[in-house]
Scaffold this motif. Structure first.
Motif, short mmCIF file in Angstrom:
data_model
loop_
_atom_site.label_atom_id
_atom_site.label_comp_id
_atom_site.label_asym_id
_atom_site.label_seq_id
_atom_site.Cartn_x
_atom_site.Cartn_y
_atom_site.Cartn_z
N LYS A 90 -5.34 8.04 -5.48
CA LYS A 90 -3.89 8.14 -5.63
C LYS A 90 -3.24 6.91 -5.01
CE LYS A 90 -0.09 11.25 -5.04
NZ LYS A 90 0.25 12.08 -6.13
N ARG A 91 -2.40 6.27 -5.81
CA ARG A 91 -1.75 5.05 -5.37
C ARG A 91 -0.46 4.90 -6.16
NH1 ARG A 91 -4.15 -1.01 -6.34
NH2 ARG A 91 -2.21 -2.05 -5.93
N SER A 92 0.56 4.38 -5.53
CA SER A 92 1.81 4.14 -6.25
C SER A 92 1.98 2.64 -6.49
CB SER A 92 3.00 4.67 -5.45
OG SER A 92 3.08 4.00 -4.21
N LEU A 93 2.86 2.31 -7.40
CA LEU A 93 3.10 0.91 -7.72
C LEU A 93 3.85 0.23 -6.58
CD1 LEU A 93 4.23 1.02 -11.46
CD2 LEU A 93 2.10 0.12 -10.57
N ALA A 94 3.30 -0.86 -6.11
CA ALA A 94 3.97 -1.68 -5.11
C ALA A 94 4.69 -2.82 -5.82
CB ALA A 94 2.94 -2.24 -4.12
N VAL A 95 5.51 -3.55 -5.09
CA VAL A 95 6.22 -4.69 -5.67
C VAL A 95 5.22 -5.68 -6.26
CG1 VAL A 95 7.71 -6.66 -5.13
CG2 VAL A 95 8.20 -4.42 -4.15
N ARG A 96 4.12 -5.88 -5.58
CA ARG A 96 3.07 -6.80 -6.05
C ARG A 96 2.53 -6.35 -7.41
NH1 ARG A 96 -2.91 -7.06 -4.25
NH2 ARG A 96 -3.42 -9.19 -4.74
N ASP A 97 2.31 -5.05 -7.58
CA ASP A 97 1.82 -4.52 -8.85
C ASP A 97 2.83 -4.75 -9.98
OD1 ASP A 97 -0.54 -3.49 -7.67
OD2 ASP A 97 0.55 -1.71 -7.03
N ILE A 98 4.10 -4.58 -9.67
CA ILE A 98 5.15 -4.77 -10.68
C ILE A 98 5.22 -6.23 -11.09
CG2 ILE A 98 7.65 -4.64 -11.08
CD1 ILE A 98 7.57 -2.14 -9.19
N ALA A 118 -13.67 0.47 -18.38
CA ALA A 118 -14.39 -0.71 -17.90
C ALA A 118 -14.29 -0.89 -16.40
CB ALA A 118 -13.87 -1.96 -18.60
N LYS A 119 -13.13 -0.61 -15.80
CA LYS A 119 -12.92 -0.96 -14.40
C LYS A 119 -12.40 0.18 -13.54
CE LYS A 119 -12.29 -4.40 -11.33
NZ LYS A 119 -13.34 -5.26 -10.85
N GLY A 120 -11.68 1.10 -14.13
CA GLY A 120 -11.01 2.15 -13.37
C GLY A 120 -9.51 1.98 -13.50
N MET A 121 -8.76 2.83 -12.82
CA MET A 121 -7.30 2.75 -12.91
C MET A 121 -6.74 1.50 -12.26
SD MET A 121 -5.86 5.14 -14.64
CE MET A 121 -4.19 5.37 -14.08
N TRP A 122 -7.27 1.15 -11.11
CA TRP A 122 -6.74 0.04 -10.31
C TRP A 122 -7.82 -1.02 -10.12
CZ3 TRP A 122 -1.69 0.03 -9.39
CH2 TRP A 122 -1.01 1.25 -9.42
#
Length: 176
Positions: free
Chosen positions: A4-12, A96-100
């Motif tokens: 479980k992980r939320s979107l950080a500014v870096r992800d956006i 191929a890699k997973g969610m994150w």
């Protein structure tokens, strides 16, 4: 199974950059049939999925493909591309890699290749089915929709080959 992980500014920010790159890659195209094209956007989408995972690939595919359609005059396909390419990116990335993104594990060996190919094939099947429905709805002709199948398959095949060439080198540099 999924962390479980939320979107950080870096992800956006990463998603926005990848979406822009997806739109640019899609602009390298050869028209094929009515509304179909062979382009490098699929190769980019597959490479992002293999290297960065489902979240980044899904967002890049959805936003980048829809933005391309909107800007380049394919506006009837904008919503279709958002959904179809977004889910295709999610499929290839998760398989191929997973969610994150995650660092490449030293003992992983060549097992990732089979997951990557499977993810690309599943994403290609989803894309083909989705665009058959989209072409049918936009053009009003099922014959035109089926006539565009070779272009979709060719784009996915070229995308798979390019992604399998680029991904081994890029995966080593993705260390998050």
């Amino acid at each position: 199974m999924f962390k479980k992980r939320s979107l950080a500014v870096r992800d956006i920010v990463f998603s926005g950059v990848l979406a822009a790159m997806c739109a640019i890659a899609t602009s390298f195209k050869i028209p094929f049939g009515v509304g179909a094209m062979v382009h490098l956007g699929t190769a980019f989408l597959y490479t992002v999925g293999i290297c960065f995972g489902g979240v980044y690939a899904g967002l890049a595919g959805a936003i980048g493909s829809a933005f391309y359609d909107l800007i380049m005059g394919f506006s009837p396909y904008t919503l279709w591309s958002f959904v179809i390419k977004g889910i295709a990116g999610l499929i290839v990335g998760v398989v191929a890699k997973g969610m994150w993104p995650a660092p490449v594990r030293p003992g992983e060996g060549r097992n990732w290749i089979w997951r990557a190919v499977l993810g690309c094939v599943l994403a290609a099947a989803w894309t083909l089915g989705g665009y058959i429905v989209a072409w049918w709805q936009v053009t009003g002709s099922l014959a035109i929709a089926f006539a565009n199948m070779p272009g979709s398959l060719l784009t996915s095949g070229v995308g798979l080959i390019i992604a399998m060439i680029l991904s081994p080198k890029l995966r080593k540099n993705v260390n998050q």
